[in-house]
Design a protein around this motif. Structure first.
Motif, PDB file in Angstrom:
ATOM      1  N   UNK A 187      14.797 -16.751  31.183  1.00 54.30           N
ATOM      2  CA  UNK A 187      14.668 -15.823  30.428  1.00 54.30           C
ATOM      3  C   UNK A 187      14.773 -16.217  28.652  1.00 54.30           C
ATOM      4  N   UNK A 188      16.178 -16.260  28.526  1.00 53.10           N
ATOM      5  CA  UNK A 188      15.595 -16.773  26.912  1.00 53.10           C
ATOM      6  C   UNK A 188      15.295 -17.704  26.315  1.00 53.10           C
ATOM      7  N   UNK A 189      15.110 -18.828  27.209  1.00 55.44           N
ATOM      8  CA  UNK A 189      14.241 -20.239  26.866  1.00 55.44           C
ATOM      9  C   UNK A 189      13.109 -19.923  27.469  1.00 55.44           C
ATOM     10  N   UNK A 190      12.050 -18.722  27.366  1.00 57.02           N
ATOM     11  CA  UNK A 190      10.853 -18.253  27.932  1.00 57.02           C
ATOM     12  C   UNK A 190      10.004 -17.662  26.995  1.00 57.02           C
ATOM     13  N   UNK A 191       9.512 -18.134  25.851  1.00 57.55           N
ATOM     14  CA  UNK A 191       9.223 -18.014  24.092  1.00 57.55           C
ATOM     15  C   UNK A 191       7.902 -17.599  24.334  1.00 57.55           C
ATOM     16  N   UNK A 192       7.291 -16.456  24.062  1.00 54.59           N
ATOM     17  CA  UNK A 192       5.781 -16.964  23.976  1.00 54.59           C
ATOM     18  C   UNK A 192       4.855 -17.846  23.372  1.00 54.59           C
ATOM     19  N   UNK A 193       4.276 -18.389  23.239  1.00 58.91           N
ATOM     20  CA  UNK A 193       2.932 -19.219  22.600  1.00 58.91           C
ATOM     21  C   UNK A 193       3.203 -18.744  21.552  1.00 58.91           C
ATOM     22  N   UNK A 194       3.218 -19.455  20.397  1.00 63.97           N
ATOM     23  CA  UNK A 194       2.434 -18.871  18.792  1.00 63.97           C
ATOM     24  C   UNK A 194       1.215 -19.180  19.299  1.00 63.97           C
ATOM     25  N   UNK A 195       0.666 -18.449  18.117  1.00 62.55           N
ATOM     26  CA  UNK A 195      -0.959 -17.953  17.848  1.00 62.55           C
ATOM     27  C   UNK A 195      -0.916 -19.616  17.375  1.00 62.55           C
ATOM     28  N   UNK A 196      -2.449 -19.863  17.303  1.00 63.53           N
ATOM     29  CA  UNK A 196      -2.507 -21.425  17.214  1.00 63.53           C
ATOM     30  C   UNK A 196      -2.606 -21.309  15.425  1.00 63.53           C
TER      31      UNK A 196
ATOM     32  N   UNK B 238       5.156 -26.940  12.530  1.00 65.90           N
ATOM     33  CA  UNK B 238       5.825 -27.866  14.183  1.00 65.90           C
ATOM     34  C   UNK B 238       6.445 -26.438  13.766  1.00 65.90           C
ATOM     35  N   UNK B 239       8.025 -27.047  12.881  1.00 74.43           N
ATOM     36  CA  UNK B 239       8.578 -26.191  12.554  1.00 74.43           C
ATOM     37  C   UNK B 239       9.144 -24.541  12.092  1.00 74.43           C
ATOM     38  N   UNK B 240       7.615 -24.220  11.547  1.00 77.05           N
ATOM     39  CA  UNK B 240       7.178 -22.899  11.766  1.00 77.05           C
ATOM     40  C   UNK B 240       7.146 -22.489  12.712  1.00 77.05           C
ATOM     41  N   UNK B 241       6.138 -23.013  13.351  1.00 79.85           N
ATOM     42  CA  UNK B 241       5.871 -22.486  14.907  1.00 79.85           C
ATOM     43  C   UNK B 241       6.754 -21.980  15.793  1.00 79.85           C
ATOM     44  N   UNK B 242       7.431 -22.993  15.674  1.00 80.32           N
ATOM     45  CA  UNK B 242       8.710 -23.133  16.670  1.00 80.32           C
ATOM     46  C   UNK B 242       9.643 -21.632  16.173  1.00 80.32           C
ATOM     47  N   UNK B 243      10.410 -20.986  14.218  1.00 83.36           N
ATOM     48  CA  UNK B 243      10.527 -20.590  13.713  1.00 83.36           C
ATOM     49  C   UNK B 243       9.718 -19.130  14.623  1.00 83.36           C
ATOM     50  N   UNK B 244       8.703 -18.651  14.608  1.00 84.68           N
ATOM     51  CA  UNK B 244       7.149 -17.333  14.547  1.00 84.68           C
ATOM     52  C   UNK B 244       8.336 -17.407  16.275  1.00 84.68           C
ATOM     53  N   UNK B 245       8.095 -18.618  17.310  1.00 85.44           N
ATOM     54  CA  UNK B 245       8.364 -18.046  18.917  1.00 85.44           C
ATOM     55  C   UNK B 245       9.351 -18.044  19.180  1.00 85.44           C
ATOM     56  N   UNK B 246      10.515 -18.294  18.560  1.00 78.37           N
ATOM     57  CA  UNK B 246      11.884 -17.966  18.345  1.00 78.37           C
ATOM     58  C   UNK B 246      12.236 -16.103  17.964  1.00 78.37           C
ATOM     59  N   UNK B 247      11.954 -16.607  16.955  1.00 80.25           N
ATOM     60  CA  UNK B 247      12.057 -14.705  16.404  1.00 80.25           C
ATOM     61  C   UNK B 247      10.738 -14.073  17.115  1.00 80.25           C
ATOM     62  N   UNK B 248      10.216 -14.386  17.418  1.00 81.27           N
ATOM     63  CA  UNK B 248       9.231 -13.280  18.019  1.00 81.27           C
ATOM     64  C   UNK B 248       8.376 -12.454  17.329  1.00 81.27           C
ATOM     65  N   UNK B 249       8.454 -13.280  16.394  1.00 74.88           N
ATOM     66  CA  UNK B 249       8.102 -12.556  14.748  1.00 74.88           C
ATOM     67  C   UNK B 249       6.766 -11.427  14.926  1.00 74.88           C
TER      68      UNK B 249
ATOM     69  N   UNK C 170       5.485 -10.043  17.448  1.00 73.71           N
ATOM     70  CA  UNK C 170       6.104  -8.829  18.655  1.00 73.71           C
ATOM     71  C   UNK C 170       6.951  -8.165  17.862  1.00 73.71           C
ATOM     72  N   UNK C 171       7.151  -8.187  16.486  1.00 74.14           N
ATOM     73  CA  UNK C 171       8.686  -7.721  15.822  1.00 74.14           C
ATOM     74  C   UNK C 171       7.439  -6.053  15.441  1.00 74.14           C
ATOM     75  N   UNK C 172       9.126  -4.923  15.061  1.00 76.74           N
ATOM     76  CA  UNK C 172       8.084  -3.825  14.482  1.00 76.74           C
ATOM     77  C   UNK C 172       8.044  -4.101  12.767  1.00 76.74           C
ATOM     78  N   UNK C 173       7.345  -3.566  12.876  1.00 75.29           N
ATOM     79  CA  UNK C 173       7.359  -3.756  10.797  1.00 75.29           C
ATOM     80  C   UNK C 173       8.405  -3.671   9.440  1.00 75.29           C
ATOM     81  N   UNK C 174       9.781  -2.956  10.432  1.00 76.38           N
ATOM     82  CA  UNK C 174      10.830  -2.889   9.608  1.00 76.38           C
ATOM     83  C   UNK C 174      12.010  -2.973  10.755  1.00 76.38           C
TER      84      UNK C 174
END
Length: 813
Positions: A278-287, A311-322, A324-328
Motif C-alpha cells: 500500500x505504501x508503494x502504491x503512489x498516485x501518478x503525478x500529473x504530467x 523527475x525529482x520534483x515529480x517524485x516528491x509530488x507523488x510521495x507527498x500526494x501533494x 490530494x492534500x488539504x489546503x492547510x
C-alpha cells in the motif's frame, strides 16, 4: 522492598532501575561473571508465591529462551531468589517505539512505521511457530536500537507474556493475571475468549495505526469507551488523521482489526506485506510541465528545468500526494497522543503552490508540526531553491526628445510683507507661472490609474503611461488658463494674495531675498506642527462621496481628520521629521500636490508653480536624509520617467524611464530609490528596480513575467522591502524580501492586500485589504500585522472605506 542501585540480587549488581509496575521491576544489572549488563526482571513476592503463576512464568520463559530470531530479545537466564522469581534478558541500548513517537513529534513517517511493523511481524510469526503468543503488542514493547554503520535501525520485540505491565500501563486482568494493555487488545482478549495468533494480528494492526497517526485506534474519553470501540466500532481509517497516507493503508488496518478473527490476515507477515504494498502504491503525478510559485511570488515553469530536476520534483509530488492534500496542515487534525514533543519550537509555516495544465494546488504546512507529509519540507525547499531561467533585461527605451524650453518668465517685483527690522525692504522677484495645458482625460478600463480613481471625481484622474497623475493646472472659474495674475505669489511660500497663511509669527514664509529661493528656504516654508505620533497611520477614507485624509491610531482606530476641503485627498507622504504631510488633492477643477502640517494646519500648495518638464507628477517619496528633495514620476508621450525634485521646484535629470513606472521609495540612508516599472502601460505594476539616487543603471530586483509588483516600502533599518504582488490567476498579497532582492516570500495572501508600509520601529506592517473582518465595514480597510504576517488584525472603523495609498512614515527625529 524495591531494589536500589548497588544492591546485589541473585548475583547481579543493580546499576539503575529501568522501570516498575504492578507486576514487579526491571533493572539494569551487571552480570556476576561476564563483562556485560543485562536487563534483570524481578517479580513481586505475591505473584512469585502463586504456584499457577510461577508455573506459567517458567514455561513461557523457557519457550522464549528457545526462540532464536534477530527481532526477539532473548531470555538469558531465570531463577528464584529471596522468594522472588526473576529472569534476565539482553539489554537493548536505545529507545522504544513510544519514545520514538515522542521524539518525532507524535507520529512517525509512514516508511519508518511500516518498516518497524514489518520487523515486529517477523518476530511474532517466529513466536507463533514456536507455540507462543505475545498478547501485549504495543509501542512500549518494541525496542529500537541504532544500526551499525550504514545499517537501518534494529527492531526488537520484548515481553512475550512475561511480567506484563512492567511499564505501569493500564491493563486488563483476570483473576489477578494481566492479559493485555486495553488500547491494543483484541475483542476476544477483552471478552476472555480463546486466543490464537490472529489476536496478535489485531494488536499489530493497532500498533500500525498508532505509529502512522499518533493516535490509538479508539482513544475514547474513558476505558469503557475504548473497550466499546474495540468491540463494536468499525476500524478507524488512518487517512482521516493523516490525509497524506495512501488509502490502501486504510484497507490494511481495516482487515487487521476485523472483529471476526476469520476476517483478519492469516499471519503478521501478511499484514506487513500488505502495508508495504500500500505504501508503494503512489498516485501518478500529473504530467509536466508544472508552474511553481516561489516564496517570492515568482512563477517558474519546469520547462526551464533539467529532466533530472523535473523527475525529482515529480517524485516528491507523488510521495507527498501533494494534489490530494488539504489546503492547510495540520489544520483541524487532532493532536497526536504524544503531544509533549509536538511543538519543539516556533511555528515554521511554508506554502507550496504548484499548477498543472488543469489544476492549481496551494498547500500551507507548519514544518514544526509532525502532522504533515515527511517529504513536505524537502518539497518546499526544492521549490524555493528553483531558479528561473535568467532572461536578459530589456534595453531601456530611448529617452524622450528634449522639450523646448519656454521663454524666460517675466518677473514682477512686489515689496516683502514684513522685512526684518535689521534690513531694508528687499524687492522679491516672483516668476509668473507658466500656463500648463490640460490634456484630455483618458479613463482607464483597468491599470494603475484605476487605483487612484475616487467616486465622484474619477474623471479628473488621468492615466499617464500606466501611472497616476494629478492635474496641476487649475481651471479659472472666469475662463482663465490657470496662471497666476501679475502681482500675486503662489506656492509653499504664502497665499495667492501675498498674505500670511498658517504661520505662527505672521511672516511670509517662502519669499526670500532676490535670487535666494533655495530648497532650504522652501523646506522652512512648509507648514509644520508637532510630530505625527508613531502609532498613527495616514489613510484616505471615502464617506458620503467625500475622500478626506485622516490620521488613524492603529491600536484603537481613533481617527483625526487632517483635511476636510472639497475633493479627494489621497496619496499621503510623511516628512522625515513627521511634522509635514504632502498629499494629492483632486477636485472638479483638476488636481495638485499640497502640503499640510501633521495636525492639519497650514494647508497649501506644495510648489510655487507647475514643475518645468514634469506636467503630470505622480505620488512622491520623501528623501529621509535630505528633506529638501523628493522622488517622483513624470509622465510624457514616450513613457514615464523618475526624477529627483527639490522643494523649490527644480527637476533633476531622469533616473529611469519606462513605458510604465511608479511608486518610488527611498532607502533610509537616501542613497537608493526603489520603484516598479514595466513594458505594459495597462498593467497595474511590473518588476521592482533599484537605482542610485546619484544616478546610474537601474538594477532589477524582481521579474515582471512572474508577477505584478508595486507599492515598495523600505523597513526602517533598510534591510527589508515590503511590496504588493499579484499573479494573474494566482496568489496575491504582501511580500517581503531582502533589500537586494533575496529571499522573497508572501507574508499575506488570499485577499487583495496592497500598499504595505512599515511602522516607524519596523515591528509591524500596515496595509490596505479587502479581506473580511469584524472590526470595520466590508471593503478596503486598514490592517496591521507583524513582519512575518502571523498576526494580522483589522484596525477598527465605524464607517467608510479606504481609497488609495497608506502612509506611516519614519520615526520622529
Amino acid at each position: 522492598m524495591p531494589l536500589a542501585p548497588g544492591d546485589v540480587f541473585a548475583g547481579y549488581t543493580v546499576v539503575r532501575t529501568l522501570g516498575a509496575g504492578g507486576m514487579g521491576e526491571v533493572h539494569l544489572a551487571r552480570h556476576p561473571r561476564l563483562p556485560r549488563h543485562d536487563a534483570l526482571k524481578v517479580l513481586r513476592p505475591e505473584h512469585s508465591a502463586d504456584p499457577h503463576f510461577a508455573a506459567r512464568f517458567r514455561r513461557e520463559a523457557d519457550l522464549v529462551a528457545r526462540l532464536s530470531h534477530r527481532n526477539v530479545v532473548p531470555v538469558l537466564d531465570r531463577g528464584e531468589a529471596d522468594g522472588r522469581l526473576w529472569l534476565t534478558m539482553r539489554y537493548v541500548e536505545g529507545t522504544d517505539a513510544e519514545g520514538a513517537l515522542a521524539a518525532a513529534g507524535g507520529l512517525l513517517p509512514a516508511g519508518r512505521a511500516v518498516r518497524i511493523v514489518g520487523e515486529v511481524a517477523a518476530a511474532l510469526d517466529a513466536a507463533h511457530r514456536a507455540g507462543l503468543l505475545h498478547r501485549d503488542v504495543k509501542p512500549a514493547n518494541v525496542l529500537l536500537a541504532p544500526g551499525e554503520e550504514g545499517e537501518p535501525e534494529q527492531v526488537f520485540l520484548t515481553d512475550f507474556g512475561i511480567a506484563k505491565a512492567l511499564d505501569g500501563g493500564t491493563a486488563l486482568t483476570r483473576t489477578g493475571m494481566v492479559l493485555a494493555t486495553f488500547e491494543y487488545a483484541s475483542p476476544e482478549q477483552i471478552e476472555s475468549r480463546p486466543l490464537d495468533a490472529r489476536s496478535d494480528v489485531y494488536s499489530l494492526g493497532c500498533l500500525l495505526h498508532r505509529l502512522l497517526t499518533g493516535q490509538v485506534p479508539f482513544p475514547g474519553a474513558s476505558v469503557m469507551a475504548s473497550l466499546h470501540g474495540h468491540l463494536t466500532a468499525p476500524p478507524p481509517r488512518p487517512t482521516a488523521l493523516a490525509p497524506w497516507l495512501p488509502p490502501g493503508l486504510d484497507d490494511v488496518v481495516a482487515r487487521a482489526m476485523a472483529k471476526d478473527p476469520a476476517g483478519r490476515f492469516p499471519t503478521c507477515r501478511a499484514l506487513a506485506a500488505a502495508a508495504s504494498a500500500a505504501l508503494a502504491d503512489l498516485p501518478p503525478a500529473p504530467p509536466p510541465p508544472y508552474r511553481l510559485t516561489l516564496p517570492s511570488g515568482q512563477a517558474v515553469s519546469t520547462a526551464d528545468l533539467s529532466a533530472a530536476e523535473t523527475e525529482h520534483l515529480s517524485g516528491l509530488l507523488r510521495r507527498t500526494r501533494f494534489f490530494d492534500l488539504p489546503p492547510v496542515l495540520p489544520g483541524d487534525l487532532p493532536e497526536p497522543r504524544t503531544a509533549t514533543a509536538l511543538h519543539r519550537g516556533p511555528a515554521r509555516p511554508v506554502t507550496v503552490e504548484i499548477a498543472t495544465a488543469t489544476t492549481t494546488r496551494r498547500v500551507t504546512a507548519d514544518l514544526a508540526d509532525a502532522r504533515r507529509p515527511p517529504e513536505f519540507e524537502e518539497l518546499a525547499a526544492t521549490v524555493a531553491a528553483t531558479r528561473p531561467r535568467v532572461r536578459p533585461a530589456p534595453p531601456p527605451p530611448p529617452p524622450p526628445p528634449p522639450r523646448p524650453r519656454p521663454a524666460a518668465p517675466t518677473t514682477v517685483t512686489t515689496p516683502a510683507v514684513r522685512p526684518p527690522e535689521h534690513a531694508p525692504p528687499v524687492p522679491t522677484p516672483v516668476p509668473a507661472p507658466v500656463p500648463v495645458p490640460t490634456p484630455a482625460a483618458r479613463l482607464p478600463a483597468r491599470g494603475r490609474a484605476a487605483r487612484w480613481a475616487v467616486a465622484g471625481v474619477a474623471a479628473l484622474v488621468l492615466a499617464g503611461a500606466g501611472g497616476t497623475v494629478w492635474l496641476l493646472g487649475r481651471d479659472d472659474p472666469a475662463g482663465g488658463d490657470g496662471a497666476a495674475s501679475p502681482g500675486t505669489t503662489t506656492g509653499a511660500a504664502g497665499t495667492s494674495d501675498g498674505t500670511t497663511d498658517g504661520t505662527t509669527d505672521g511672516t511670509t514664509d517662502g519669499t526670500t531675498a532676490a535670487g535666494t529661493d533655495a530648497p532650504g528656504a522652501a523646506l522652512a516654508a512648509l507648514p509644520r506642527s508637532a510630530p505625527l505620533p508613531d502609532g498613527a497611520v495616514l489613510v484616505s477614507r471615502e464617506l458620503d462621496g467625500e475622500v478626506d485624509l485622516l490620521a488613524v491610531d492603529t491600536a484603537t482606530g481613533a481617527a483625526v481628520p487632517l483635511t476636510t476641503a472639497a475633493g479627494a485627498d489621497v496619496g499621503a507622504v510623511v516628512s522625515p521629521d513627521r511634522r509635514t504631510v504632502v498629499y494629492g488633492n483632486v477636485t472638479e477643477a483638476g488636481g495638485e500636490l499640497r502640503a499640510v502640517g501633521a495636525d492639519g494646519s497650514g494647508d497649501r500648495p506644495l510648489f510655487t508653480a507647475p514643475l518645468e518638464g514634469c506636467a503630470d507628477p505622480g505620488r512622491p517619496a520623501w528623501d529621509p536624509v535630505d528633506p529638501t528633495r523628493l522622488a517622483l514620476t513624470c509622465a510624457g508621450g514616450d513613457g514615464v520617467s523618475l526624477h529627483l525634485v527639490t522643494l523649490d521646484g527644480a527637476v533633476g535629470p531622469a533616473l529611469a524611464t519606462a513605458p510604465a513606472l511608479g511608486d518610488p521609495a527611498f532607502s533610509p540612508d537616501g542613497t537608493t530609490v526603489v520603484y516598479w516599472a514595466g513594458q505594459d502601460p495597462e498593467r497595474d505594476g511590473g518588476s521592482l528596480f533599484a537605482v542610485a539616487a546619484a544616478g546610474g543603471d537601474p538594477e532589477p530586483l524582481t521579474d515582471e513575467e512572474d508577477g505584478s509588483d508595486a507599492d515598495p516600502s523600505f523597513s526602517p533599518d533598510g534591510r527589508t522591502l515590503a511590496f504588493r504582488r499579484e499573479i494573474v490567476g494566482g496568489q496575491r498579497g504582501i511580500v517581503t524580501m531582502g533589500a537586494d532582492g533575496s529571499g522573497p516570500r508572501f507574508v499575506t495572501s488570499g485577499s487583495f492586500d496592497q500598499d504595505p508600509v512599515w511602522s516607524p520601529r519596523g515591528d509591524a506592517l500596515a496595509y490596505k485589504s479587502n479581506r473580511a473582518g469584524d472590526a470595520a465595514p466590508p471593503g478596503d480597510q486598514l490592517w496591521v500585522t507583524d513582519p512575518d504576517g502571523l498576526d494580522p488584525r483589522q484596525v477598527p472603523a465605524e464607517e467608510g472605506v479606504l481609497v488609495n495609498a497608506v502612509a506611516w512614515g519614519p520615526p520622529a527625529g
